[in-house]
Design an enzyme around this catalytic site. Structure first.
Site, PDB file in Angstrom:
ATOM      1  CG  ASP A  89      20.316 -92.225 -30.910  1.00  0.00           C
ATOM      2  OD1 ASP A  89      19.382 -92.419 -30.091  1.00  0.00           O
ATOM      3  OD2 ASP A  89      20.415 -91.193 -31.581  1.00  0.00           O
ATOM      4  CG  ASP A  94      17.779 -93.975 -33.090  1.00  0.00           C
ATOM      5  OD1 ASP A  94      16.630 -93.499 -32.992  1.00  0.00           O
ATOM      6  OD2 ASP A  94      18.652 -93.512 -33.837  1.00  0.00           O
ATOM      7  CB  THR A  98      22.690 -76.309 -33.989  1.00  0.00           C
ATOM      8  OG1 THR A  98      21.601 -76.958 -33.305  1.00  0.00           O
ATOM      9  CG2 THR A  98      22.166 -75.636 -35.246  1.00  0.00           C
ATOM     10  NE  ARG A 149      23.351 -84.560 -29.604  1.00  0.00           N
ATOM     11  CZ  ARG A 149      24.476 -85.233 -29.407  1.00  0.00           C
ATOM     12  NH1 ARG A 149      25.227 -84.934 -28.372  1.00  0.00           N
ATOM     13  NH2 ARG A 149      24.832 -86.199 -30.203  1.00  0.00           N
TER      14      ARG A 149
HETATM   15  C1  PRP Z   1      20.040 -87.915 -26.567  1.00  0.00           C
HETATM   16  C2  PRP Z   1      20.079 -88.281 -25.089  1.00  0.00           C
HETATM   17  C3  PRP Z   1      20.156 -86.942 -24.437  1.00  0.00           C
HETATM   18  C4  PRP Z   1      20.980 -86.142 -25.393  1.00  0.00           C
HETATM   19  C5  PRP Z   1      22.373 -86.059 -24.869  1.00  0.00           C
HETATM   20  O1  PRP Z   1      18.759 -87.524 -26.931  1.00  0.00           O
HETATM   21  O2  PRP Z   1      18.976 -89.040 -24.678  1.00  0.00           O
HETATM   22  O3  PRP Z   1      18.891 -86.324 -24.219  1.00  0.00           O
HETATM   23  O4  PRP Z   1      20.972 -86.843 -26.642  1.00  0.00           O
HETATM   24  O5  PRP Z   1      23.143 -85.229 -25.646  1.00  0.00           O
HETATM   25  P1  PRP Z   1      23.677 -83.820 -25.128  1.00  0.00           P
HETATM   26  O6  PRP Z   1      24.221 -84.045 -23.740  1.00  0.00           O
HETATM   27  O7  PRP Z   1      24.755 -83.489 -26.116  1.00  0.00           O
HETATM   28  O8  PRP Z   1      22.555 -82.856 -25.150  1.00  0.00           O
HETATM   29  P2  PRP Z   1      18.367 -87.226 -28.460  1.00  0.00           P
HETATM   30  O9  PRP Z   1      18.570 -85.790 -28.784  1.00  0.00           O
HETATM   31  O10 PRP Z   1      19.073 -88.215 -29.347  1.00  0.00           O
HETATM   32  O11 PRP Z   1      16.799 -87.458 -28.460  1.00  0.00           O
HETATM   33  P3  PRP Z   1      15.962 -88.792 -28.189  1.00  0.00           P
HETATM   34  O12 PRP Z   1      16.057 -89.083 -26.707  1.00  0.00           O
HETATM   35  O13 PRP Z   1      14.592 -88.382 -28.603  1.00  0.00           O
HETATM   36  O14 PRP Z   1      16.538 -89.912 -29.017  1.00  0.00           O
HETATM   37  N1  URA Z   2      22.906 -89.152 -27.362  1.00  0.00           N
HETATM   38  C1  URA Z   2      22.954 -90.499 -27.400  1.00  0.00           C
HETATM   39  O1  URA Z   2      21.923 -91.187 -27.442  1.00  0.00           O
HETATM   40  N2  URA Z   2      24.180 -91.074 -27.406  1.00  0.00           N
HETATM   41  C2  URA Z   2      25.304 -90.375 -27.338  1.00  0.00           C
HETATM   42  O2  URA Z   2      26.400 -90.973 -27.331  1.00  0.00           O
HETATM   43  C3  URA Z   2      25.225 -88.960 -27.306  1.00  0.00           C
HETATM   44  C4  URA Z   2      24.005 -88.376 -27.318  1.00  0.00           C
END
Ligand code: PRP
Ligand code: URA
Length: 209
Positions: free
Chosen positions: A200, A203, A108, A104
């Site tokens: 997160d 993370d 944006t 994400r």
């Molecule tokens: C996080 C999570 C989802 C997304 C959710 O991923 O694992 O994929 O955010 O958010 P949304 O519903 O608003 O799209 P992130 O983009 O942090 O990537 P990562 O899994 O690589 O940490």
């Molecule tokens: N992605 C995450 O990992 N945590 C949140 O709360 C939202 C998006």
């Protein structure tokens, strides 16, 4: 319209409480995600079709139930979805695993694709998209659309924690997709993080910041 199933089994709720706790470190966080995913796999497969099979017990022959030949597929959204794979595979070891890489964009909040590799027979499979967090729904919607563009039809979304905004967004974009969650949280904050949430997920799983 599709349904939202909140799996509020006491074991799931207990483990989710530990998962949310800021004092839970990466190793325990990974173990908990795996355990909760395994418990969720039990529930999300409840409606899989069965068929009769003739077997012989040590005492007699009988007609008993077996999973109907339908093939299964699980598709984690990278990265955080990876944490759910082992737990689900423990219950459905024959499932094929596809991967969709999305992150994400922090500015944006739009999902950006960087990887997609799905089983070639995706149209014939019952598919479970795995992502611990359903926040705005942007990532889930994009992943589901990729799968549909490649012929996928029987798709369910499985998340540990969802915000109402994310559920609404997926319902709107993909009304055919059932959603399974362990908890429905209150809201998103100004940075589109789920509140109270767990922070997160990627993370915390992988120890990055
Ligand atoms: C996080 C999570 C989802 C997304 C959710 O991923 O694992 O994929 O955010 O958010 P949304 O519903 O608003 O799209 P992130 O983009 O942090 O990537 P990562 O899994 O690589 O940490
Ligand atoms: N992605 C995450 O990992 N945590 C949140 O709360 C939202 C998006």
């Amino acid at each position: 319209m599709s349904k939202v199933v909140v799996m509020d089994h006491p074991l799931i709720q207990h483990k989710l409480t530990m998962l949310r706790d800021i004092n839970t470190g990466s190793k325990d966080f990974r173990d908990l995600v795996k355990e909760i995913s395994m418990l969720m796999a039990y529930e999300m497969t409840r409606e899989l079709p069965l068929e009769d099979a003739e077997i012989e017990t040590p005492l007699c022959t009988m007609t008993s139930k077996t999973l109907a030949g339908k093939k299964l597929g699980i598709i984690p959204i990278l990265r955080a979805g990876l944490g759910m794979v082992d737990g689900v595979l423990q219950l459905i070891p024959a499932a094929k695993v596809g991967h969709i890489g999305l992150y994400r964009d922090p500015e944006t909040l739009q999902p950006v694709e960087y990887y997609c590799k799905l089983p070639s027979d995706v149209p014939e499979r019952e598919l479970f998209v795995l992502d611990p967090m359903l926040a705005t729904g942007g990532s889930a919607n994009a992943a589901i659309q990729f799968i549909k563009d490649r012929g996928g039809v029987n798709i369910r979304l499985v998340s540990l924690i969802a915000a109402p905004e994310g559920v609404d967004a997926v319902h709107k974009a993909h009304p055919d997709v059932d959603i399974y969650v362990a908890a429905m949280d209150e809201k998103l904050n100004d940075h589109a993080y789920i509140v109270p949430g767990l922070g997160d997920a990627g993370d915390r799983l992988f120890g990055t910041k």
